[in-house]
Write an enzyme that holds these catalytic residues in place. Structure first.
Site, short mmCIF file in Angstrom:
data_model
loop_
_atom_site.label_atom_id
_atom_site.label_comp_id
_atom_site.label_asym_id
_atom_site.label_seq_id
_atom_site.Cartn_x
_atom_site.Cartn_y
_atom_site.Cartn_z
CG ASP A 30 -5.41 2.50 0.30
OD1 ASP A 30 -4.35 1.83 0.43
OD2 ASP A 30 -5.63 3.20 -0.69
CG ASP A 32 -4.44 -2.38 -1.92
OD1 ASP A 32 -5.46 -1.91 -2.42
OD2 ASP A 32 -3.39 -1.73 -1.79
CG ASP A 108 5.47 -2.04 -7.01
OD1 ASP A 108 5.26 -2.70 -5.97
OD2 ASP A 108 5.00 -0.91 -7.20
P1 ATP Z 1 0.07 3.74 -1.47
O1 ATP Z 1 -1.35 3.22 -1.57
O2 ATP Z 1 0.53 4.08 -0.11
O3 ATP Z 1 0.37 4.78 -2.48
P2 ATP Z 1 0.67 1.07 -2.31
O4 ATP Z 1 1.94 0.31 -2.24
O5 ATP Z 1 -0.49 0.53 -1.54
O6 ATP Z 1 1.03 2.54 -1.87
P3 ATP Z 1 -1.04 0.87 -4.58
O7 ATP Z 1 -0.96 1.64 -5.86
O8 ATP Z 1 -2.20 1.08 -3.69
O9 ATP Z 1 0.31 1.21 -3.82
O10 ATP Z 1 -0.88 -0.65 -4.96
C1 ATP Z 1 -1.08 -1.69 -4.03
C2 ATP Z 1 -0.07 -2.80 -4.26
O11 ATP Z 1 -0.22 -3.35 -5.57
C3 ATP Z 1 1.38 -2.35 -4.20
O12 ATP Z 1 1.86 -2.33 -2.88
C4 ATP Z 1 2.07 -3.39 -5.06
O13 ATP Z 1 2.26 -4.58 -4.34
C5 ATP Z 1 1.05 -3.65 -6.14
N1 ATP Z 1 1.25 -2.77 -7.31
C6 ATP Z 1 0.66 -1.58 -7.55
N2 ATP Z 1 1.07 -1.06 -8.71
C7 ATP Z 1 1.93 -1.92 -9.24
C8 ATP Z 1 2.69 -1.96 -10.44
N3 ATP Z 1 2.65 -0.95 -11.31
N4 ATP Z 1 3.47 -3.05 -10.65
C9 ATP Z 1 3.52 -4.07 -9.77
N5 ATP Z 1 2.84 -4.08 -8.63
C10 ATP Z 1 2.05 -3.03 -8.34
MG MG Z 2 -2.52 1.30 -1.54
#
Ligand code: ATP
Ligand code: MG
Length: 394
Positions: A30, A32, A108
């Protein structure tokens, strides 16, 4: 969508996992979006949107079946009155807005903090994420210990991304997990459940399980399994968990459904099996033993990771079904076929046979028995025959 934001004079970028995966040549799950528009401004621009979240306020915009998450650039969490932390420094609320650079350093991992700007199609990198991505390295932005204190779930995220992307966790970030793992004990069980599901449904659950053990985090996710592993685990059950996770990964990677109920049944089975066996050696009395032990083990599990009732019940039904597979005479087998949990319990039994925990012949017998007794599609709930309306005279 990004363009609508841009046309209204706002800045909008893709960020996070979507950008990271694109750069790695993986199909993104997805996207963001990060913007300088406030949630209210975004909300006003898109009719099909709503503001969600408490810890972090976000806007969800719906496009058909997809939902795009839009977050406003966030500022440094540290001293703002909008930020609330607990005694461990864990951030409870954080809705301070900032500019894109502030937003980047709050994320993160460096690989998760790359922005794709739709104005000039440039990748914006404020934290050295490109270099880490190229080195396949997972590096926390800032001081790892402090970042884990702010949000201990980042330790589970580190393990998940390391497994999924085949990255190595940079040394200080890895060391800090060993030091701060215990902070996961304060995470609300509902959030632990969400995160655990992401771990188990990642398509690389086996690798994650190995990493959770290596980083001593398994005790916060499935404590009973961790204790069993510390305490002279038996070969058959070790193989059982591994094989079940391989199976789960195969299913996920080929688009077949996997149920949290089934996976928790697997992960807790060594503890349940061992305890039930020690209480009861008579196989005919095994079902009540499994019921009682299953309940105790599950009760303890949900204190750490709150498993919704329908899944915990499914796990317990799978466990108590296992002794019934030994009975291949009489009416019992047909009755088994009609149970809603049958298919999952059968899959579970097959795994047990394959690692030698149950006799191989049972797998064959039940496979053939099902072929000979095909269950009609909607057998479990036979549609009630339309009732003829009775006309009451008068
Ligand atoms: P995926 O969706 O593939 O699991 P993602 O990196 O997109 O991985 P998400 O949980 O969708 O993870 O979060 C989107 C973004 O928000 C992350 O890439 C990161 O930049 C930020 N993020 C999410 N959770 C945290 C956290 N606990 N602390 C800091 N930043 C975060
Ligand atoms: Mg994501």
């Amino acid at each position: 969508m990004l363009y609508r934001l841009a046309r209204s004079g706002h800045r909008a970028c893709l960020v996070g996992g979507g950008v990271r995966d694109l750069l790695l040549g993986i199909q993104p799950k997805d996207f963001d979006v990060a913007t300088d528009a406030t949630p209210e401004q975004v909300r006003a621009l898109f009719k099909n949107s709503r503001i969600i979240g408490r810890r972090f306020r976000l806007v969800h915009i719906r496009f058909g079946r997809d939902i795009i998450e839009v977050a406003t650039f966030r500022g440094q969490a540290d001293d703002s009155p909008q930020t609330d932390t607990d005694d461990n420094g864990r951030i409870l609320f954080d809705n301070t807005f900032g500019d894109i650079e502030d937003d980047a350093v709050r994320r993160d991992f460096t690989a998760n903090a790359l922005y794709y700007d739709i104005h000039d199609y440039a990748v914006l990198d404020y934290v050295g994420g490109m270099d880490d991505l190229n080195q396949r390295r997972l590096r926390l932005i800032g001081d790892p210990g402090k970042r884990y204190q702010e949000d201990p779930v980042r330790m589970l995220r580190a393990v998940r991304f390391a497994a999924k992307l085949d990255f190595t966790i940079e040394q200080t970030a890895a060391d800090a997990i060993l030091e701060h793992g215990h902070l996961l004990a304060v995470i609300p069980p509902a959030r632990m459940f969400d995160e655990t599901i992401k771990l188990l449904h990642s398509g690389c659950a086996l690798r994650i399980y190995q990493l959770l053990r290596e980083y001593r985090l398994l005790r916060y996710v499935v404590p009973a399994l961790d204790e069993w592993l510390q305490d002279d685990p038996s070969e058959g059950l070790l193989d059982f968990v591994d094989l079940a996770l391989v199976n789960t990964d195969n299913r996920v990677n080929t688009g077949q459904p996997v149920s949290p109920g089934f996976i928790f049944a697997v992960l807790l089975w060594p503890a349940v099996h061992k305890e039930a066996m020690s209480q009861q050696s008579d196989r005919r009395k095994m079902i009540p033993a499994l019921m009682q032990v299953g309940e105790t083990v599950m009760k303890r599990q949900v204190r750490h990771v709150s498993i919704p009732r329908r899944f915990s019940q499914m796990a317990r039904d799978i466990w108590t079904s296992q002794p019934r597979f030994h009975r291949t005479q009489g009416k019992q087998p047909l009755r088994m076929l009609g149970q809603p949990v049958f298919r999952a319990a059968y899959d579970f039994m097959c795994l047990q046979c394959r690692v030698g925990l149950m006799p191989h012949k049972l797998e064959r017998w039940w496979t053939e028995f099902q072929q000979e007794n095909p269950v009609p599609e909607k057998s479990a709930k036979r549609p009630a025959r339309p009732r003829r309306r009775r006309r009451h005279a008068g």
